[in-house]
Design a protein around this motif. Sequence first.
Motif, short mmCIF file in Angstrom:
data_model
loop_
_atom_site.label_atom_id
_atom_site.label_comp_id
_atom_site.label_asym_id
_atom_site.label_seq_id
_atom_site.Cartn_x
_atom_site.Cartn_y
_atom_site.Cartn_z
N LYS A 299 -2.26 -10.52 -3.43
CA LYS A 299 -2.92 -9.21 -3.33
C LYS A 299 -3.09 -8.79 -1.88
O LYS A 299 -2.93 -7.61 -1.54
CB LYS A 299 -4.28 -9.24 -4.03
N GLN A 302 0.22 -7.41 -0.91
CA GLN A 302 0.46 -6.10 -1.51
C GLN A 302 -0.40 -5.03 -0.83
O GLN A 302 0.08 -3.92 -0.59
CB GLN A 302 0.15 -6.14 -3.01
N ASP A 303 -1.63 -5.38 -0.50
CA ASP A 303 -2.49 -4.42 0.19
C ASP A 303 -1.94 -4.07 1.56
O ASP A 303 -2.13 -2.94 2.05
CB ASP A 303 -3.91 -4.98 0.33
#
Length: 339
Positions: A299, A302-303
Motif C-alpha cells: 500500500k 501504491q500510495d
Amino acid sequence: MKAETSITPSVPAMARRALLGMAAVALLAGTSLPAHAQDAAANYPNKMIRIIVPNPPGGTSDVLGRLLGKELGDAFKQTVIVENKAGGNGHIGAAFVAKSAPDGYTLLLLDMSVLTIGPSVVTQLTYNPEKDLAPIAIPAYSPHLLVVRKDLPVKNIDELAAYARKSGKPVSFGTPLASISQLAGILLAQNRGFEFNVIGYKGGSQALADLSGGQIDSAMASVVATNQLVQGGKVKAIAVTSAKPFAATPGVPTVASQIPDFVTGSWQGLLAPANTPPAVLDKLQAAVQRIVTQPEFAKHLQDLGSEPSPMNRQQIAEWMRAESQRWGKVVKDNNIKAE
C-alpha cells in the motif's frame, strides 16, 4: 528517423520468467548450495548495513530507501541506515558502492536509468555498472506519465502529434537533459512523427513547476512525481508508459497500446558490489521480495505511485544490458550528451 522500441522484453513476459526463477531458487535453497555459501548466508548479516542513495534527501530513492531499510532492519534484526551521497547525476554514490567491499554490508538504491544510460552519455565513468555492481531486486517501478498543460486541447498522444503538426511549431517539452525522460520523449515523438522542442532543466521538479504554470507545453516524469499534480488539476495526463494500465492512473491510456513494447519509467533498484557472495545476494533478494508483497508495504508503494517488479537477479542483469543497448542507440542517433 524512427528509433527502435522493441529491444526490451515486455514486463509481463519477464514477470512470468521471474516467478518461475524464484520458485526454482526456493526449491534449491539449502539443498544444493556449497557449504561455504550456506555459511555466508547463515551468518549474514551480523553488523550494520548501509544503503547508499546517490541523491539528496527527500527524493523517490531516499523515501523508498528509508521505508525498505526499516523493514530490512526488522527482518534481519540489524541496524540498517540510509546514507545520501549526492552528486554527479547519481554516479558518485554508485561508484562508491561499486568500489566497496563485496560483503553485502554496503548496498545501493537508485533509479536504474543512472546505470543504463550513464555509459552512453558520460564519457569517463570511474566504474562499469554491468561489471562492478550486482543487482538484487527492483522493489519499486513507477512508469512515466506524459503530461501536458491543462489548457492544451489534446487527450492522447495521437491528438498531441496532430496538434504539433497542425500548429506548425514544435511542442515544448521540459526535461532534465541526458535523462531517461528526455530519451523517452524523443523516442515517443519520433515514433508518432512529430518533434518536441526540448527545454532543459536541472531537475524534473522544475520542469513540472513550469508546466503547472503554463510556461511549457509538456513534460514526462514518473507517476510518483506527477500524479499529485494530475489529481490536483494542475496538469493533464495523456499517456502512461507501463506495459498495461497502471493502478495509480486509472483511465490513462498506455503508450504501449499504440507503440508495442514502449515501456519506460523509474525502476528503483537495489544493488551490491560485484563479487558479493551469491548466497548473500539470494538472502537479500528473498527478504526484499517478502517485504514488498506485505499488504502494508504494498500500500505504501501504491500510495507513492509505484509497484514492485518480480524480476530476479539474473533477469535484472539481462534487463540492464537490454536497456543499455536500447538507450545507447537513442543517444547515438540523436547526439545526446550530458552537461
